[in-house]
Motif scaffolding. Structure first.
Motif, PDB file in Angstrom:
ATOM      1  N   ILE A  86      -1.904  41.061   3.137  1.00 23.18           N
ATOM      2  CA  ILE A  86      -2.846  42.355   3.710  1.00 23.18           C
ATOM      3  C   ILE A  86      -4.197  41.849   3.840  1.00 23.18           C
ATOM      4  O   ILE A  86      -4.721  42.324   4.808  1.00 23.18           O
ATOM      5  CB  ILE A  86      -2.410  43.535   3.117  1.00 23.18           C
ATOM      6  CG1 ILE A  86      -2.826  44.732   4.040  1.00 23.18           C
ATOM      7  CG2 ILE A  86      -3.120  43.682   1.730  1.00 23.18           C
ATOM      8  CD1 ILE A  86      -2.529  46.104   3.725  1.00 23.18           C
ATOM      9  N   THR A  91      -6.262  49.490   0.316  1.00 20.40           N
ATOM     10  CA  THR A  91      -5.486  49.872   1.738  1.00 20.40           C
ATOM     11  C   THR A  91      -6.723  50.788   2.399  1.00 20.40           C
ATOM     12  O   THR A  91      -7.138  50.505   3.429  1.00 20.40           O
ATOM     13  CB  THR A  91      -4.246  50.694   1.553  1.00 20.40           C
ATOM     14  OG1 THR A  91      -3.492  50.004   0.788  1.00 20.40           O
ATOM     15  CG2 THR A  91      -3.857  51.178   2.864  1.00 20.40           C
ATOM     16  N   THR A 140      -0.280  46.737  -2.324  1.00 25.88           N
ATOM     17  CA  THR A 140      -1.599  46.653  -2.806  1.00 25.88           C
ATOM     18  C   THR A 140      -2.138  48.194  -3.128  1.00 25.88           C
ATOM     19  O   THR A 140      -1.490  49.254  -3.332  1.00 25.88           O
ATOM     20  CB  THR A 140      -2.483  46.383  -1.573  1.00 25.88           C
ATOM     21  OG1 THR A 140      -2.184  47.600  -0.384  1.00 25.88           O
ATOM     22  CG2 THR A 140      -1.981  45.121  -0.647  1.00 25.88           C
ATOM     23  N   LEU A 142       1.294  52.734   3.269  1.00 28.57           N
ATOM     24  CA  LEU A 142       0.894  51.595   3.329  1.00 28.57           C
ATOM     25  C   LEU A 142       0.880  50.627   2.253  1.00 28.57           C
ATOM     26  O   LEU A 142       1.191  49.284   2.198  1.00 28.57           O
ATOM     27  CB  LEU A 142      -0.487  51.404   4.321  1.00 28.57           C
ATOM     28  CG  LEU A 142      -0.344  51.910   5.745  1.00 28.57           C
ATOM     29  CD1 LEU A 142      -1.655  51.997   6.376  1.00 28.57           C
ATOM     30  CD2 LEU A 142       0.431  50.929   6.516  1.00 28.57           C
ATOM     31  N   ALA A 143       0.202  51.093   1.342  1.00 24.46           N
ATOM     32  CA  ALA A 143       0.030  50.682  -0.115  1.00 24.46           C
ATOM     33  C   ALA A 143       1.135  50.184  -0.723  1.00 24.46           C
ATOM     34  O   ALA A 143       1.420  49.060  -1.401  1.00 24.46           O
ATOM     35  CB  ALA A 143      -0.812  51.550  -0.955  1.00 24.46           C
ATOM     36  N   PHE A 171      -2.116  56.130   3.792  1.00 29.09           N
ATOM     37  CA  PHE A 171      -2.415  55.166   2.547  1.00 29.09           C
ATOM     38  C   PHE A 171      -1.342  55.035   1.784  1.00 29.09           C
ATOM     39  O   PHE A 171      -1.323  53.761   1.449  1.00 29.09           O
ATOM     40  CB  PHE A 171      -3.535  56.108   2.021  1.00 29.09           C
ATOM     41  CG  PHE A 171      -5.002  56.044   2.555  1.00 29.09           C
ATOM     42  CD1 PHE A 171      -5.065  55.052   3.518  1.00 29.09           C
ATOM     43  CD2 PHE A 171      -6.227  56.431   2.308  1.00 29.09           C
ATOM     44  CE1 PHE A 171      -6.358  54.785   3.978  1.00 29.09           C
ATOM     45  CE2 PHE A 171      -7.337  56.373   2.807  1.00 29.09           C
ATOM     46  CZ  PHE A 171      -7.380  55.403   3.830  1.00 29.09           C
TER      47      PHE A 171
END
Length: 73
Positions: A72, A21, A16, A10-11, A7
């Motif tokens: 995203i 996410t 984001t 990816l964020a 998480f």
């Protein structure tokens, strides 16, 4: 689920929040469940060869849309 451990990464990569996410990963899992439920029902109604063609075409269109997306979301 493998992506849950990522998480924060990816964020950070996509710029984001962690909540966004997490929501995207949750929606992916819900979409998978919905797809499995619907495909099982369609397997009883349609010929397998036709169903495979439709599912493959739908997947290709979805992947092309994801490749052309600008964010995203």
């Amino acid at each position: 689920y493998y992506a849950q451990a990522l998480f924060h990464s990816l964020a950070e990569v996509f710029g984001t929040s962690i909540g966004s996410t997490g929501l995207i990963i949750t929606m992916t899992q819900l979409g998978y469940v919905l797809g499995v439920v619907l495909l099982v029902a369609l397997g009883d109604l349609l010929e397998r060869r036709r169903l495979i063609t439709i599912v493959t075409a739908g997947s290709a269109i979805g992947l092309a849309g994801a490749a052309m997306s600008t964010g995203i979301g």
